[in-house]
Design a protein around this motif. Structure first.
Motif, PDB file in Angstrom:
ATOM      1  N   GLN A 107       0.590  11.000   5.924  1.00 24.71           N
ATOM      2  CA  GLN A 107      -0.271  11.169   7.097  1.00 24.71           C
ATOM      3  C   GLN A 107      -1.651  10.608   6.790  1.00 24.71           C
ATOM      4  OE1 GLN A 107      -2.130  14.990   8.652  1.00 24.71           O
ATOM      5  NE2 GLN A 107      -0.449  14.783  10.139  1.00 24.71           N
ATOM      6  N   TYR A 108      -2.134   9.734   7.686  1.00 23.33           N
ATOM      7  CA  TYR A 108      -3.433   9.091   7.480  1.00 23.33           C
ATOM      8  C   TYR A 108      -4.138   8.964   8.828  1.00 23.33           C
ATOM      9  CZ  TYR A 108      -1.319   7.881   3.020  1.00 23.33           C
ATOM     10  OH  TYR A 108      -0.702   7.957   1.803  1.00 23.33           O
ATOM     11  N   ASN A 136      -7.633  -0.280   8.711  1.00 20.84           N
ATOM     12  CA  ASN A 136      -8.163  -0.978   7.543  1.00 20.84           C
ATOM     13  C   ASN A 136      -7.039  -1.558   6.699  1.00 20.84           C
ATOM     14  OD1 ASN A 136     -10.837  -0.568   8.130  1.00 20.84           O
ATOM     15  ND2 ASN A 136     -11.127   1.133   6.703  1.00 20.84           N
ATOM     16  N   ALA A 137      -6.007  -0.749   6.470  1.00 22.21           N
ATOM     17  CA  ALA A 137      -4.886  -1.208   5.643  1.00 22.21           C
ATOM     18  C   ALA A 137      -4.148  -2.363   6.307  1.00 22.21           C
ATOM     19  CB  ALA A 137      -3.930  -0.049   5.373  1.00 22.21           C
ATOM     20  N   ASP A 164     -11.083   0.447   0.131  1.00 21.11           N
ATOM     21  CA  ASP A 164     -10.366   1.563  -0.496  1.00 21.11           C
ATOM     22  C   ASP A 164      -9.382   2.184   0.488  1.00 21.11           C
ATOM     23  OD1 ASP A 164     -10.250   3.763  -2.724  1.00 21.11           O
ATOM     24  OD2 ASP A 164     -10.494   4.857  -0.829  1.00 21.11           O
ATOM     25  N   PHE A 165      -8.197   2.483  -0.010  1.00 14.48           N
ATOM     26  CA  PHE A 165      -7.205   3.205   0.783  1.00 14.48           C
ATOM     27  C   PHE A 165      -6.660   4.348  -0.065  1.00 14.48           C
ATOM     28  CE2 PHE A 165      -2.872   4.117   2.245  1.00 14.48           C
ATOM     29  CZ  PHE A 165      -3.084   4.298   3.599  1.00 14.48           C
ATOM     30  N   ASP A 166      -7.155   5.537   0.204  1.00 10.05           N
ATOM     31  CA  ASP A 166      -6.691   6.737  -0.488  1.00 10.05           C
ATOM     32  C   ASP A 166      -6.731   6.550  -2.013  1.00 10.05           C
ATOM     33  OD1 ASP A 166      -5.783   9.368  -0.480  1.00 10.05           O
ATOM     34  OD2 ASP A 166      -3.677   8.757  -0.625  1.00 10.05           O
ATOM     35  N   VAL A 177       0.854  -1.184   0.000  1.00 11.25           N
ATOM     36  CA  VAL A 177       0.000   0.000   0.000  1.00 11.25           C
ATOM     37  C   VAL A 177       0.894   1.239   0.000  1.00 11.25           C
ATOM     38  CG1 VAL A 177      -1.702   1.332   1.293  1.00 11.25           C
ATOM     39  CG2 VAL A 177      -1.869  -1.163   1.220  1.00 11.25           C
ATOM     40  N   PRO A 178       0.734   2.142  -0.948  1.00  6.41           N
ATOM     41  CA  PRO A 178       1.555   3.366  -0.972  1.00  6.41           C
ATOM     42  C   PRO A 178       1.173   4.303   0.170  1.00  6.41           C
ATOM     43  CG  PRO A 178      -0.146   3.477  -2.655  1.00  6.41           C
ATOM     44  CD  PRO A 178      -0.205   2.089  -2.093  1.00  6.41           C
TER      45      PRO A 178
END
Length: 419
Positions: A113-114, A121-122, A220-222, A107-108
């Motif tokens: 910052q998240y 989730n990731a 979904d991740f970003d 995952v990029p």
């Protein structure tokens, strides 16, 4: 006459041999399932009853299954108000650099910052190592301090044979200079299958909402679609109805591992497969092993309801001291269910009722006894944390008697006990 006796003797011998064979066959059938993995265990979630085990007490590599413990501590901080799902988490250079290694991350993390929610989730869906490390650094201040927190949590649960060196499950060889102080350059996290079952059980019992995440085939991740490595989820190649988690793990040391959970026939079980047979050549091996183990459990065991909430056990009553009534009915505080082999009749179940002797006034709902299931069908140590029990509570209020009667009762008890 001699021939008749000889014939009778032969028949007796034949029947004895047949009986012995039957008993041996029955015993063999009870043990005929063999999980296709180096280590395995299955437990029922609500009671912690062990339903199957295979070399379940030997510590071995667990790879990314580690993230279940990492995420447990994140949930714990959220519950205690130290974090929120919207808390922003910075991605350190250490965590970010791993995203450039395709073997360490998928995952990029370009935004650097998240939110806690995004990283949880990731970690669970995509098994993102950088996400797990970032969460560990946020909660612990540093990953090494977080590892100490992980070890402390395990000890609190009675786990003393585990060895932890990071929050992600990666081999130390991939972490450069960021390894846990004093650990070797090729160390990995080590736990037994039973240890893993304990962690997984605490996670889904203390924070059942985690299943909303682990049941996702994709997320979904970003703007990037993450795909779960759990192939037993819906729309996946090894789909099994009811499976809603939990976590895969793979390294050269650990092999192909999987912690699964499913609820079928009113019974939720947790299964642990460590180092599945042929996992290095068959991408579905750990899921096939899990599916077979689940099939075995559900064909062998069932749920039996002992008492419904508010129901008494054999019309039991508890003595009340100094009350207007001499006793009170004891009823189940909650519905009481136990797990038994399908061949066990409800009439064969045994229980221990430990009564208290409360002093009036007694209020409705006050605990007055404990009913414990005395399980005779144990596998291994039997339960992860003791036999199941239910609190028995007062069905009605019992008011305190007139003070002169109370005084007289005390006097009589004193005389009986002291004189």
């Amino acid at each position: 006459m001699k021939n008749t006796r000889f014939s009778f003797a032969l028949k007796a011998i034949f029947l004895s041999v047949l009986l012995c064979f039957g008993l041996a066959t029955s015993s063999a059938l009870a043990q005929d399932f063999d999980a296709t993995a180096e280590h395995a265990i299955a437990v029922e979630a609500s009671t912690g009853k062990i339903l199957y085990e295979k070399d379940a007490n030997t510590p071995d590599g667990i790879a990314s299954i580690t993230k279940l413990l990492t995420i447990y501590l994140v949930y714990k901080d959220i519950k205690e108000g130290k974090l929120s799902w919207n808390t922003k988490v910075d991605i350190s250079d250490y965590a970010y650099d791993l995203t450039t290694d395709s073997l360490a991350s998928n995952v990029p993390m370009e935004k650097r910052q998240y939110t806690v929610k995004e990283l949880v989730n990731a970690s669970l869906v995509a098994s993102a190592n950088s996400a797990a490390i970032a969460l560990a650094e946020k909660v612990g201040g540093s990953e090494s301090k977080f590892v100490d927190m992980m070890s402390a949590q395990l000890k609190e649960w009675g786990i003393t044979d585990a060895s932890l060196v990071n929050s992600s499950g990666l081999n130390n060889s991939m972490l450069g200079d960021n390894i846990y102080p004093g650990s070797s350059s090729d160390a990995e996290n080590m736990m037994s299958a039973k240890d893993v079952a304990i962690v997984a059980r605490h996670l889904i019992l203390d924070f059942p909402e985690v299943l909303d995440i682990t049941s996702q085939s994709t997320s979904d991740f970003d703007g990037v679609t993450m795909t779960s490595s759990n192939l037993m989820l819906k729309y996946m190649t090894s789909y099994r109805d009811g499976v809603d988690g939990l976590k895969t793990g793979t390294t050269d040391l650990a092999g192909a591992c999987f912690v699964g959970t499913t609820e079928e026939n009113g019974m939720r079980i947790i299964t642990v497969i460590l180092n599945a047979d042929n996992g290095d050549t068959d991408s579905t091996a750990r899921f096939t092993a899990t599916n077979n183990l689940m099939n075995y459990i559900y064909t062998t065991y069932t749920v039996q309801t002992v008492l419904e909430k508010g129901q008494s056990y054999k019309n039991s009553t508890v003595e009340v001291l100094d009350g207007k009534k001499p006793d009170v009915s004891a009823v189940a505080k909650d519905t009481f269910k136990v797990i038994t082999p399908r061949t066990t009749a409800s009439t064969a179940l045994t229980f221990d009722l430990k009564k208290e002797t409360p002093t009036a006034p007694v209020t409705k709902g006050q605990t007055v006894a404990t009913l414990t299931y005395k399980d005779k069908s144990l596998v291994g140590s039997g339960y992860l944390d003791g036999e199941p029990s239910v609190q028995m509570v007062a069905k009605n209020d019992v008011k305190r008697s007139f003070f002169l009667k109370v005084w007289w009762n005390h006097f009589v008890r004193y005389v009986n006990e002291k004189l």
